[in-house]
Write a protein that holds these residues in place. Structure first.
Motif, mmCIF file in Angstrom:
data_model
loop_
_atom_site.group_PDB
_atom_site.id
_atom_site.type_symbol
_atom_site.label_atom_id
_atom_site.label_comp_id
_atom_site.label_asym_id
_atom_site.label_seq_id
_atom_site.Cartn_x
_atom_site.Cartn_y
_atom_site.Cartn_z
ATOM 1 N N ILE A 60 33.472 42.166 51.865
ATOM 2 C CA ILE A 60 33.704 41.843 50.454
ATOM 3 C C ILE A 60 33.147 42.927 49.529
ATOM 4 O O ILE A 60 33.750 43.263 48.514
ATOM 5 C CB ILE A 60 33.106 40.458 50.115
ATOM 6 N N ASP A 61 31.977 43.471 49.865
ATOM 7 C CA ASP A 61 31.390 44.501 49.007
ATOM 8 C C ASP A 61 32.331 45.696 48.844
ATOM 9 O O ASP A 61 32.534 46.194 47.736
ATOM 10 C CB ASP A 61 30.053 44.974 49.590
ATOM 11 N N GLU A 62 32.881 46.149 49.949
ATOM 12 C CA GLU A 62 33.792 47.292 49.877
ATOM 13 C C GLU A 62 35.065 46.923 49.120
ATOM 14 O O GLU A 62 35.598 47.746 48.354
ATOM 15 C CB GLU A 62 34.139 47.773 51.285
ATOM 16 N N SER A 63 35.540 45.702 49.312
ATOM 17 C CA SER A 63 36.735 45.252 48.578
ATOM 18 C C SER A 63 36.480 45.259 47.079
ATOM 19 O O SER A 63 37.340 45.680 46.295
ATOM 20 C CB SER A 63 37.129 43.848 49.036
ATOM 21 N N ALA A 64 35.292 44.803 46.669
ATOM 22 C CA ALA A 64 34.960 44.781 45.243
ATOM 23 C C ALA A 64 34.880 46.188 44.675
ATOM 24 O O ALA A 64 35.332 46.445 43.548
ATOM 25 C CB ALA A 64 33.642 44.047 45.035
ATOM 26 N N GLN A 155 35.158 51.925 55.928
ATOM 27 C CA GLN A 155 34.090 51.521 56.838
ATOM 28 C C GLN A 155 34.213 50.074 57.295
ATOM 29 O O GLN A 155 34.081 49.783 58.483
ATOM 30 C CB GLN A 155 32.734 51.744 56.162
ATOM 31 N N THR A 156 34.441 49.151 56.382
ATOM 32 C CA THR A 156 34.458 47.731 56.753
ATOM 33 C C THR A 156 35.848 47.125 56.755
ATOM 34 O O THR A 156 36.180 46.317 57.618
ATOM 35 C CB THR A 156 33.556 46.919 55.801
ATOM 36 N N LEU A 157 36.675 47.509 55.806
ATOM 37 C CA LEU A 157 38.041 46.981 55.783
ATOM 38 C C LEU A 157 38.910 47.600 56.866
ATOM 39 O O LEU A 157 39.926 47.016 57.258
ATOM 40 C CB LEU A 157 38.676 47.243 54.415
#
Length: 207
Positions: A60-64, A155-157
């Protein structure tokens, strides 16, 4: 029909196309901004709830962050057309009306030059022609050009980074179209039309 009328007809048609493109683009940007604002709000709320529940969602952090990036560039493009971008008027407000108009045209022309320059830069950086010559093989393209844009992932998505970086060429094209539309208005070649869907006060439109 006179020769002068015939010669000016294509120019008028081009102006109408540019103004229509700018208006349609601004309407789309309005919807995109609202959608991204809703998405960003939802992501932040979900992030807060899941963290307090000790079940955080790692992507979620990377999406934001990427939502804010897209929101920023789309918003900057819309603000350019609405003439809400920053302007320092300490000097120009003391000049005559003609001099102020000259400065406004110069500033608008600078926006167009910046947009065109950014388009060229994005073309050189993303190199779609080189990618096509490599058969759209990202690894082959990276080996030939040492441009790893199409092989990198977030990195995360775990999304291709080039998809997220598309905001740059989109912004470059949109700000160029809006800049040309503003320039046509500044030169008096088209009639200024109030933007639809945006409520602007008298204090807005500082540029």
């Amino acid at each position: 029909m006179s020769d002068q009328t015939i010669s000016t007809a294509p120019a008028i048609g081009v102006r109408r196309v540019i103004m229509a493109a700018s208006s349609g683009l601004l309407a789309f940007e309005r919807l995109a901004l609202m959608g991204l604002m809703y998405l960003l709000t939802a992501l932040i709320l979900v992030n807060v709830v899941t963290r307090y529940s000790h079940f955080p969602i790692y992507w979620i952090d990377e999406s934001a962050v990427y939502s804010v990036v897209w929101l920023t560039f789309i918003g900057a493009s819309a603000m350019t057309r609405l003439r809400l971008d920053f302007a320092v008027t300490m000097m120009t407000e003391r000049l005559s009306a003609r001099s102020q108009q000259i400065f406004k045209i110069t500033a608008t022309s600078t926006v167009i030059v910046f947009g065109v320059g950014l388009i060229v830069t994005c073309m050189l950086w993303m190199d779609p022609i080189g990618l096509a010559q490599a058969g759209f093989d990202a690894k082959k393209f990276a080996g030939q050009t040492f441009n790893f844009l199409y092989t990198e992932r977030t990195q995360t998505l775990n999304w291709p980074t080039w998809v997220l970086y598309l905001t740059l060429p989109i912004f470059a094209v949109s700000i160029t179209i809006h800049g040309i539309a503003n320039l046509l208005e500044d030169l008096g070649l088209v009639t200024k039309v109030p933007p639809k869907g945006f409520q602007l006060s008298e204090l807005d439109g500082v540029n």
